[in-house]
Write a protein that holds these residues in place. Sequence first.
Motif, PDB file in Angstrom:
ATOM      1  N   HIS A   1       0.854  31.909  -4.298  1.00 25.03           N
ATOM      2  CA  HIS A   1      -0.133  32.111  -5.352  1.00 25.03           C
ATOM      3  C   HIS A   1      -0.483  33.586  -5.400  1.00 25.03           C
ATOM      4  CE1 HIS A   1      -2.850  30.733  -8.388  1.00 25.03           C
ATOM      5  NE2 HIS A   1      -2.849  29.475  -7.971  1.00 25.03           N
ATOM      6  N   PHE A   2      -1.160  34.006  -6.502  1.00 25.14           N
ATOM      7  CA  PHE A   2      -1.561  35.405  -6.619  1.00 25.14           C
ATOM      8  C   PHE A   2      -3.066  35.587  -6.439  1.00 25.14           C
ATOM      9  CE2 PHE A   2      -2.008  33.581 -10.804  1.00 25.14           C
ATOM     10  CZ  PHE A   2      -3.157  34.154 -11.315  1.00 25.14           C
ATOM     11  N   LEU A   3      -3.795  34.482  -6.208  1.00 21.28           N
ATOM     12  CA  LEU A   3      -5.235  34.556  -5.997  1.00 21.28           C
ATOM     13  C   LEU A   3      -5.638  33.604  -4.892  1.00 21.28           C
ATOM     14  CD1 LEU A   3      -6.561  31.794  -7.442  1.00 21.28           C
ATOM     15  CD2 LEU A   3      -6.023  33.061  -9.502  1.00 21.28           C
ATOM     16  N   CYS A   4      -6.893  33.737  -4.453  1.00 18.12           N
ATOM     17  CA  CYS A   4      -7.434  32.888  -3.389  1.00 18.12           C
ATOM     18  C   CYS A   4      -7.819  31.543  -3.990  1.00 18.12           C
ATOM     19  CB  CYS A   4      -8.633  33.573  -2.731  1.00 18.12           C
ATOM     20  SG  CYS A   4      -8.233  35.149  -1.954  1.00 18.12           S
ATOM     21  N   ASP A   5      -6.914  30.593  -3.886  1.00 20.71           N
ATOM     22  CA  ASP A   5      -7.097  29.293  -4.525  1.00 20.71           C
ATOM     23  C   ASP A   5      -7.335  28.222  -3.470  1.00 20.71           C
ATOM     24  OD1 ASP A   5      -6.894  27.547  -6.968  1.00 20.71           O
ATOM     25  OD2 ASP A   5      -5.266  26.705  -5.783  1.00 20.71           O
ATOM     26  N   LEU A   6      -8.259  27.323  -3.746  1.00 20.28           N
ATOM     27  CA  LEU A   6      -8.629  26.290  -2.783  1.00 20.28           C
ATOM     28  C   LEU A   6      -7.500  25.284  -2.574  1.00 20.28           C
ATOM     29  CD1 LEU A   6     -10.782  24.951  -0.998  1.00 20.28           C
ATOM     30  CD2 LEU A   6     -11.631  23.780  -3.042  1.00 20.28           C
ATOM     31  N   ALA A   7      -6.905  24.822  -3.659  1.00 18.07           N
ATOM     32  CA  ALA A   7      -5.843  23.813  -3.541  1.00 18.07           C
ATOM     33  C   ALA A   7      -4.640  24.346  -2.775  1.00 18.07           C
ATOM     34  CB  ALA A   7      -5.423  23.349  -4.936  1.00 18.07           C
ATOM     35  N   ALA A   8      -4.307  25.622  -2.996  1.00 13.58           N
ATOM     36  CA  ALA A   8      -3.162  26.214  -2.298  1.00 13.58           C
ATOM     37  C   ALA A   8      -3.408  26.300  -0.797  1.00 13.58           C
ATOM     38  CB  ALA A   8      -2.864  27.594  -2.867  1.00 13.58           C
ATOM     39  N   LEU A   9      -4.655  26.566  -0.406  1.00  9.32           N
ATOM     40  CA  LEU A   9      -4.970  26.677   1.019  1.00  9.32           C
ATOM     41  C   LEU A   9      -5.024  25.310   1.690  1.00  9.32           C
ATOM     42  CD1 LEU A   9      -5.612  28.693   3.236  1.00  9.32           C
ATOM     43  CD2 LEU A   9      -8.027  28.507   2.649  1.00  9.32           C
ATOM     44  N   LEU A  10      -5.478  24.297   0.968  1.00  9.74           N
ATOM     45  CA  LEU A  10      -5.547  22.954   1.546  1.00  9.74           C
ATOM     46  C   LEU A  10      -4.167  22.419   1.899  1.00  9.74           C
ATOM     47  CD1 LEU A  10      -8.279  21.197  -0.656  1.00  9.74           C
ATOM     48  CD2 LEU A  10      -8.487  22.017   1.695  1.00  9.74           C
ATOM     49  N   LYS A  11      -3.147  22.861   1.183  1.00 12.16           N
ATOM     50  CA  LYS A  11      -1.788  22.403   1.474  1.00 12.16           C
ATOM     51  C   LYS A  11      -1.300  22.875   2.835  1.00 12.16           C
ATOM     52  CE  LYS A  11      -0.393  22.263  -3.390  1.00 12.16           C
ATOM     53  NZ  LYS A  11       0.523  22.823  -4.425  1.00 12.16           N
ATOM     54  N   LEU A  12      -1.912  23.932   3.367  1.00 11.06           N
ATOM     55  CA  LEU A  12      -1.480  24.483   4.646  1.00 11.06           C
ATOM     56  C   LEU A  12      -2.220  23.881   5.835  1.00 11.06           C
ATOM     57  CD1 LEU A  12      -1.235  28.278   3.719  1.00 11.06           C
ATOM     58  CD2 LEU A  12       0.509  26.498   3.520  1.00 11.06           C
ATOM     59  N   SER A  13      -3.172  23.004   5.581  1.00  4.40           N
ATOM     60  CA  SER A  13      -3.969  22.445   6.673  1.00  4.40           C
ATOM     61  C   SER A  13      -3.140  21.473   7.497  1.00  4.40           C
ATOM     62  CB  SER A  13      -5.193  21.722   6.100  1.00  4.40           C
ATOM     63  OG  SER A  13      -5.887  21.044   7.117  1.00  4.40           O
ATOM     64  N   CYS A  14      -3.315  21.558   8.824  1.00  3.94           N
ATOM     65  CA  CYS A  14      -2.630  20.621   9.724  1.00  3.94           C
ATOM     66  C   CYS A  14      -3.545  19.474  10.126  1.00  3.94           C
ATOM     67  CB  CYS A  14      -2.111  21.348  10.958  1.00  3.94           C
ATOM     68  SG  CYS A  14      -3.384  22.214  11.892  1.00  3.94           S
ATOM     69  N   LEU A  15      -4.747  19.408   9.535  1.00  2.86           N
ATOM     70  CA  LEU A  15      -5.671  18.304   9.744  1.00  2.86           C
ATOM     71  C   LEU A  15      -5.785  17.495   8.461  1.00  2.86           C
ATOM     72  CD1 LEU A  15      -8.568  20.020  11.765  1.00  2.86           C
ATOM     73  CD2 LEU A  15      -6.666  18.668  12.659  1.00  2.86           C
ATOM     74  N   ASP A  16      -6.398  16.341   8.571  1.00  3.13           N
ATOM     75  CA  ASP A  16      -6.595  15.485   7.409  1.00  3.13           C
ATOM     76  C   ASP A  16      -7.614  16.140   6.475  1.00  3.13           C
ATOM     77  OD1 ASP A  16      -6.680  13.439   5.613  1.00  3.13           O
ATOM     78  OD2 ASP A  16      -7.869  12.089   6.864  1.00  3.13           O
ATOM     79  N   ASN A  17      -7.197  16.428   5.242  1.00  2.00           N
ATOM     80  CA  ASN A  17      -8.089  17.074   4.275  1.00  2.00           C
ATOM     81  C   ASN A  17      -8.550  16.091   3.199  1.00  2.00           C
ATOM     82  OD1 ASN A  17      -5.787  16.708   2.766  1.00  2.00           O
ATOM     83  ND2 ASN A  17      -5.313  18.890   2.561  1.00  2.00           N
ATOM     84  N   PHE A  18      -8.611  14.799   3.547  1.00  5.89           N
ATOM     85  CA  PHE A  18      -9.012  13.781   2.575  1.00  5.89           C
ATOM     86  C   PHE A  18     -10.416  14.048   2.035  1.00  5.89           C
ATOM     87  CE2 PHE A  18     -11.285   9.786   1.745  1.00  5.89           C
ATOM     88  CZ  PHE A  18     -10.527   9.303   0.690  1.00  5.89           C
ATOM     89  N   LEU A  19     -11.348  14.435   2.923  1.00 11.06           N
ATOM     90  CA  LEU A  19     -12.715  14.686   2.491  1.00 11.06           C
ATOM     91  C   LEU A  19     -12.774  15.849   1.507  1.00 11.06           C
ATOM     92  CD1 LEU A  19     -15.710  14.039   2.714  1.00 11.06           C
ATOM     93  CD2 LEU A  19     -15.840  15.575   4.687  1.00 11.06           C
ATOM     94  N   ASN A  20     -12.010  16.908   1.761  1.00  8.72           N
ATOM     95  CA  ASN A  20     -11.991  18.048   0.858  1.00  8.72           C
ATOM     96  C   ASN A  20     -11.487  17.655  -0.525  1.00  8.72           C
ATOM     97  OD1 ASN A  20     -11.416  18.918   3.779  1.00  8.72           O
ATOM     98  ND2 ASN A  20     -12.107  20.835   2.860  1.00  8.72           N
ATOM     99  N   VAL A  21     -10.396  16.889  -0.523  1.00  7.91           N
ATOM    100  CA  VAL A  21      -9.827  16.451  -1.812  1.00  7.91           C
ATOM    101  C   VAL A  21     -10.789  15.513  -2.531  1.00  7.91           C
ATOM    102  CG1 VAL A  21      -7.908  15.216  -2.888  1.00  7.91           C
ATOM    103  CG2 VAL A  21      -7.486  16.741  -0.951  1.00  7.91           C
ATOM    104  N   LEU A  22     -11.448  14.634  -1.769  1.00  9.32           N
ATOM    105  CA  LEU A  22     -12.394  13.703  -2.373  1.00  9.32           C
ATOM    106  C   LEU A  22     -13.543  14.454  -3.029  1.00  9.32           C
ATOM    107  CD1 LEU A  22     -13.317  10.757  -2.783  1.00  9.32           C
ATOM    108  CD2 LEU A  22     -14.517  10.934  -0.583  1.00  9.32           C
ATOM    109  N   VAL A  23     -14.061  15.471  -2.352  1.00  8.27           N
ATOM    110  CA  VAL A  23     -15.166  16.252  -2.914  1.00  8.27           C
ATOM    111  C   VAL A  23     -14.709  17.026  -4.152  1.00  8.27           C
ATOM    112  CG1 VAL A  23     -16.733  18.183  -2.475  1.00  8.27           C
ATOM    113  CG2 VAL A  23     -16.383  16.447  -0.725  1.00  8.27           C
ATOM    114  N   ILE A  24     -13.484  17.544  -4.119  1.00  6.89           N
ATOM    115  CA  ILE A  24     -12.970  18.268  -5.284  1.00  6.89           C
ATOM    116  C   ILE A  24     -12.939  17.360  -6.513  1.00  6.89           C
ATOM    117  CG2 ILE A  24     -10.895  19.322  -6.276  1.00  6.89           C
ATOM    118  CD1 ILE A  24     -10.289  20.504  -3.559  1.00  6.89           C
TER     119      ILE A  24
END
Length: 250
Positions: A172-195
């Motif tokens: 990506h060319f900017l600081c994007d939340l969705a792009a960073l969540l893809k790199l998480s090695c933990l369960d990001n279900f809560l983050n996606v749910l809140v989004i």
Amino acid sequence: MRPENQSSVSQFLLLGLPIPPGQQGVFFTLFLAMYLIMVLGNLLISPDSRLHAPMYFILSHLAFSDVSLSSVIVPKMLMNMQTQHQAIFYMGYISPLYFFIHFAGHDNFLLAVMSYDRYVAICQPLYYTTIMREGLCSLLVAGSWIVACVHALIHTLLLVLLSFCADNTITHFLCDLAALLKLSCLDNFLNVLVIYTETGIIFFLCFVIILGSYICIGTIILRVLSTQRLFWCNLGLIYPYRDHHPEALH
């Protein structure tokens, strides 16, 4: 931040725009010119007597928010484009991400406030100064800042609870939340749910306010045009009758 919540990745690689080699200078000049034009255009909304009116007061805050949002994205992108230095530290990514979410949300809230202002001005013109008084206008703008701040803070706090121990390349060319969540090695279900829930509800309400305001405005305009058309039709019926029976108008 607690030690167990700290990211094992100290920096990320922000790949930026896929610009062909040798054309960085052209794109750098283009984006820099667009950025400067945008900043200068928004700075033209300078404090004057008109800013005491609700619409110009809200517009001045929107201009500041637009400049801030672009300043979060464009300078870093231009620097990466010119220096080819794509590495960005963890906190150097989180901070711009917070402000990006904040100002993006603030823009939407202000657009909803502006649509309400136009609704009152067109649909309730006799009560405009009573409804959109200085206190209410300031309260709506302050509320937009507060809600945008809380909105960005929720996503940022949930993000720092994650760990990033996999690939640190961000396409990506900017600081994007969705792009960073893809790199998480933990369960990001809560983050996606809140989004999808919190963000969806907030921006759906803004959309409904904007759409509803302009539907009401369009209805009023069509009603006025219909009334004018009826008036001219009646006037056209009266004048031929007057030509043949002038005494009927006395």
